[in-house]
Design an enzyme around this catalytic site. Sequence first.
Site, PDB file in Angstrom:
ATOM      1  N   GLY A  73       0.817  -1.204   0.000  1.00  0.00           N
ATOM      2  CA  GLY A  73       0.000   0.000   0.000  1.00  0.00           C
ATOM      3  C   GLY A  73       0.852   1.255   0.000  1.00  0.00           C
ATOM      4  O   GLY A  73       0.509   2.253  -0.639  1.00  0.00           O
ATOM      5  N   THR A  74       1.975   1.206   0.708  1.00  0.00           N
ATOM      6  CA  THR A  74       2.875   2.367   0.741  1.00  0.00           C
ATOM      7  C   THR A  74       3.395   2.694  -0.650  1.00  0.00           C
ATOM      8  O   THR A  74       3.428   3.864  -1.055  1.00  0.00           O
ATOM      9  CB  THR A  74       4.053   2.096   1.694  1.00  0.00           C
ATOM     10  OG1 THR A  74       3.549   1.931   3.029  1.00  0.00           O
ATOM     11  CG2 THR A  74       5.042   3.247   1.671  1.00  0.00           C
ATOM     12  N   HIS A  92      -3.659  -6.465   2.440  1.00  0.00           N
ATOM     13  CA  HIS A  92      -3.752  -7.112   3.752  1.00  0.00           C
ATOM     14  C   HIS A  92      -4.742  -6.404   4.669  1.00  0.00           C
ATOM     15  O   HIS A  92      -5.142  -6.953   5.706  1.00  0.00           O
ATOM     16  CB  HIS A  92      -2.373  -7.211   4.410  1.00  0.00           C
ATOM     17  CG  HIS A  92      -1.807  -5.918   4.893  1.00  0.00           C
ATOM     18  ND1 HIS A  92      -1.934  -5.492   6.187  1.00  0.00           N
ATOM     19  CD2 HIS A  92      -1.101  -4.957   4.248  1.00  0.00           C
ATOM     20  CE1 HIS A  92      -1.324  -4.327   6.335  1.00  0.00           C
ATOM     21  NE2 HIS A  92      -0.820  -3.980   5.171  1.00  0.00           N
ATOM     22  N   CYS A 127       0.431   5.203  12.380  1.00  0.00           N
ATOM     23  CA  CYS A 127       1.288   5.336  11.202  1.00  0.00           C
ATOM     24  C   CYS A 127       2.703   5.749  11.571  1.00  0.00           C
ATOM     25  O   CYS A 127       3.461   6.186  10.723  1.00  0.00           O
ATOM     26  CB  CYS A 127       0.684   6.347  10.232  1.00  0.00           C
ATOM     27  SG  CYS A 127       0.415   7.980  10.944  1.00  0.00           S
TER      28      CYS A 127
END
Length: 379
Positions: free
Chosen positions: A77-78, A200, A323
């Site tokens: 995702g990053t 995920h 985060c």
Amino acid sequence: MGIGAGDGYAYLDAASSEPLHPAARDVLLAAVDQGYADPRRLHGPGRNARLLIDNAREVVAESLAVARDEVVFTSSGTEAVQLGLLGLVRTETAPAVVSAVEHQAVTDAAGWHGRVVRTVPVDRLGRVDPETVAEAAATGAPEATGVVAVQHANHEVGTVQPVEQVAERLGGVPLFVDACASMGRLPLPDGWSALAGSAHKWGGPTGVGVLVVRRRAWWARPYPTDDPVARTEHGFTDVPGALAAAAALRAVVAERDEVGRRQRELIDLVRARVAAIPDVDVVGDPDDRLPHLVTFSFLYVDGEALVTELDRLGFGLASGSACASDTREPSRVLTAMGALTHGNARLSLTRDTTRAQVEALLDALPAVVARIRAQVGIA
């Protein structure tokens, strides 16, 4: 009990990572034997891998109601966030506008190479004002803003952002949306140029991200690549992982209404019961939110001590900034909202979390909070 305890352990940190969906598990095992080859090759194994990756892209596109050639698989995702946001910026000097509650991956990408970042504040619920975003984007010349980033829903408190209203006011400035917390759980909003998700988070395997770039968007790969023209390829795709991610996404979307309704009822119960504990701040929008998570903070309680004690009793929750590299750091999101930042815990339900597990946690929580407060002399 501790981490890895038996069947009685209640894992309540799905917002960090949802357990692998059964649909993903079955597909992943089947695809490992067929999806090992380079899908760009013309030999038989390569064609098999190409067929699998095309199928995965088609399933993701159908599940998200987008076009197949708008879907790009990434390694996380990053990476999807970085590619999506940076690919929309035409010049390295153009400022970026971000909300104050964006994930760290978004703010880091926005400020890459020293780019000026204008941060838009949020209200007590963690929501931006569309007019304020538009004003920040319009500062200076019309071409002064390179990109605006507003998440779909907050990964820490669940509040849904007014993405469509923001998009209506931007006057052509590209809008990047981090949908890692919401993809599969909520229908996607309209108006964005590029959008990122993480498999995920919805029950797919780790190591698979999804980037969606609208056909109409001006977007170019910000990093060196062996194919600067093709939008749908980025390095060597994890074919079995992508196929399993697609299978999980399709299953999650199909069961979204039923699972979401059940999870909303449980979170409503949590919000009501936790609010009855003295000196607590239950944060985020109580209604317009992700269905499966809630964050609450206790005065005179150490967050690390809270989650450690709950873990010992068989409940796995998260604490601190969702985060940050060090989750003991105060939450940037809660700080931006003006909420209590210490003694916080985020509870997020899996698709299989039961009412009995939630009620057991709620029965144990008041005594845990009182015990931790007593250790520092607070009655």
